[in-house]
Write an enzyme that holds these catalytic residues in place. Structure first.
Site, mmCIF file in Angstrom:
data_model
loop_
_atom_site.group_PDB
_atom_site.id
_atom_site.type_symbol
_atom_site.label_atom_id
_atom_site.label_comp_id
_atom_site.label_asym_id
_atom_site.label_seq_id
_atom_site.Cartn_x
_atom_site.Cartn_y
_atom_site.Cartn_z
ATOM 1 N N SER A 184 0.814 -1.212 0.000
ATOM 2 C CA SER A 184 0.000 0.000 0.000
ATOM 3 C C SER A 184 0.850 1.266 0.000
ATOM 4 O O SER A 184 1.587 1.522 -0.944
ATOM 5 C CB SER A 184 -0.961 -0.043 1.194
ATOM 6 O OG SER A 184 -1.926 0.971 1.100
ATOM 7 N N ASP A 244 -5.153 2.589 -3.761
ATOM 8 C CA ASP A 244 -6.400 2.548 -3.002
ATOM 9 C C ASP A 244 -6.532 3.741 -2.054
ATOM 10 O O ASP A 244 -7.508 3.839 -1.311
ATOM 11 C CB ASP A 244 -6.560 1.222 -2.251
ATOM 12 C CG ASP A 244 -5.637 1.083 -1.042
ATOM 13 O OD1 ASP A 244 -4.690 1.897 -0.903
ATOM 14 O OD2 ASP A 244 -5.854 0.155 -0.235
ATOM 15 N N ASP A 250 -1.431 6.363 -3.785
ATOM 16 C CA ASP A 250 -0.341 5.653 -3.120
ATOM 17 C C ASP A 250 0.145 4.506 -4.001
ATOM 18 O O ASP A 250 -0.179 4.449 -5.192
ATOM 19 C CB ASP A 250 -0.788 5.164 -1.740
ATOM 20 C CG ASP A 250 -1.890 4.117 -1.814
ATOM 21 O OD1 ASP A 250 -2.556 4.032 -2.876
ATOM 22 O OD2 ASP A 250 -2.102 3.379 -0.834
ATOM 23 N N ASP A 280 -0.531 1.216 -4.325
ATOM 24 C CA ASP A 280 -1.466 0.319 -5.008
ATOM 25 C C ASP A 280 -2.712 1.036 -5.519
ATOM 26 O O ASP A 280 -3.586 0.404 -6.118
ATOM 27 C CB ASP A 280 -1.852 -0.861 -4.118
ATOM 28 C CG ASP A 280 -2.552 -0.434 -2.829
ATOM 29 O OD1 ASP A 280 -2.645 0.781 -2.564
ATOM 30 O OD2 ASP A 280 -3.008 -1.324 -2.076
#
Length: 466
Positions: free
Chosen positions: A114, A257, A253, A255
């Protein structure tokens, strides 16, 4: 739909958090080749395949980190050894994976750390619905992971589908066009070098917006900036928005999400403000009679103002995406919100979708971003933290903290940490899920009150640690 089945689980959730050995709030992560490596990835794949049963299909997505391919190969090996099929989807966002699991798989794994730095990586497991594993599912999977796993006699297959990102872009375009008009607008996109780097700019272009791309090529080392899209990390985006005369800036960010926004003046807009705005405008168009908004215990009181105007109920949850998903499932909440700006419209955090929706809101309201923000009540926040000595019993400290706080508050909750509410603000002290520290959030109607509440929390914490 009653929430009793959800709220009745809060004590059980606290027990499960203490029992977990592998999973954190949502999945697990660590420094590659230290706390996170190929063997852990392989065993996770094997445990998940054993949990599902032979013949099932597990969809796999990943972010662009340089360690993701290595972990993916190990994960696939574990899945296939236990007789399940591994469906690789390439570099995609978690929400794209969520949609694909619901469409063509029995479970999913997202390989990502993440917003953590590039030396980290990790994994998140999704159920058949595309929802993150619940706390109960985490425990069930851990029992298998730490048990005696033996390869099945019949191996699974390796499958591939390169069309997930295209379907995801089409999904966003259809959703936004159905909900909002599109007016001419210039948007700067900072993809963070992560999974959303191609999705967000291409989606906004397809919707008819002018797009300036910055940091929108995959970079597994995140050389341009730290992958967490915070105010301090977005200096170049803020400057570029002003230089280009853009209407807003969008950042993601690693990924994709997490979605952060910058207004037309180059000012970072706080995450819970943007999340509240998004929820407000989505629910204005919702035809459901009973409107419900699920938010984490760390969310701003702004949401109570928004809910009051909508005639909606606010449902507080422990911190973490899986708890918001459970509130949507068990309570019928239409949206789930996190304090850093993430929004669940379906079963997982949206990323690129939020850029399209926010642009649609600005188009509909015919306002600048700063004008839109100014229509909402303003709250002042302080986010602090305190590092704890190794081996500290955080639960015992938080329990003592409840006794150390002056009793002039309106209410107190230990759903996740300790949140104390007053007529004009609140503070929250909770253990970090990834670091040996406690986080201290405070909010007030004035900056002075926010600082005072921060002081009360920190002094109480000091006494509790004695």
């Amino acid at each position: 739909m009653s929430c009793e089945n959800f709220t009745a689980k809060f004590d059980e959730y606290k027990k499960i958090r203490k029992q977990k050995k592998l999973f954190g709030t949502f999945g697990f992560r660590g420094v590659v080749n230290e706390g996170m490596g190929a063997e852990k990835a392989k065993r996770t794949g094997a445990a998940l395949a054993d949990y599902l049963g032979a013949g099932k299909t597990i969809a796999i997505g990943k972010d662009p980190r340089i360690s993701s391919p290595m972990l993916e190969e190990a994960l696939i090996e574990g899945i296939m050894e236990q007789g399940c099929n591994a469906l690789t989807l390439g570099i995609i966002t978690p929400n794209a994976l969520s949609l694909e699991v619901g469409r063509q798989a029995d479970a999913g794994v997202m390989i990502t750390a993440s917003h953590n730095p590039p030396e980290y990586n990790g994994m998140k497991c999704l159920s058949k619905s595309g929802m993150g594993f619940s706390p109960e599912e985490d425990i069930a999977l851990e029992k298998i992971y730490f048990g005696d796993l033996k390869p099945k006699s019949k191996k699974g297959k390796r499958l591939n589908d390169a069309g997930a990102s295209d379907r995801y872009r089409a999904h966003i375009i259809q959703y936004v066009k159905k909900m909002f008009p599109v007016a001419p607008m210039k948007i700067v996109v900072d993809g963070g070098g992560g999974s959303a780097s191609t999705v967000t700019p291409e989606t906004l272009l397809a919707l008819g917006f002018e797009v300036i791309r910055f940091n929108c090529k995959y970079d597994g080392m995140f050389r341009e900036r730290n992958p967490e899209p915070t105010d301090a990390n977005l200096k170049k985006l803020k400057s570029l928005v002003v230089k280009e005369g853009a209407d807003m800036g969008v950042a993601h960010d690693g990924d994709g999400d997490r979605t952060a926004f910058v207004d037309e003046n180059g000012k970072f807009v706080q995450g819970d403000v943007t999340a509240a705005i998004l929820a407000d405008h989505l629910l204005r168009q919702c035809k459901d009679k009973d409107k419900k908004i699920a938010v984490t215990i760390a969310f701003s009181n702004l949401i109570t103002d928004v809910a009051k105007n909508l005639g909606a109920e606010v449902i507080f949850t422990p911190v973490g995406e899986p708890y918001l998903a459970q509130a949507k499932l068990l309570c019928g909440a239409q949206v789930g919100l996190e304090e850093h700006g993430s929004v669940l419209i379906g079963w997982s955090r949206e990323g690129p979708m939020l850029a399209g929706v926010m642009a649609g809101i600005l188009s509909k309201e015919k306002m600048t971003f700063s004008e839109l923000v100014a229509t909402y009540p303003k709250y002042h926040q302080i986010k602090d933290a305190k590092t704890l000595p190794a081996g500290t019993n955080t639960d015992a400290i938080l329990e003592r903290l409840k006794r150390e706080i002056p009793k002039d508050y309106d209410r107190i909750s230990d759903m996740d940490g300790v949140r104390v509410d007053y007529a004009d603000g609140w503070f929250l002290v909770r253990a970090s899920g990834t670091e040996p520290k406690v986080r201290v959030f405070s909010e007030g109607k004035t900056e002075a009150r926010a600082r005072e509440l921060n002081r009360i929390a920190m002094e109480g914490l000091e006494r509790a640690m004695v």
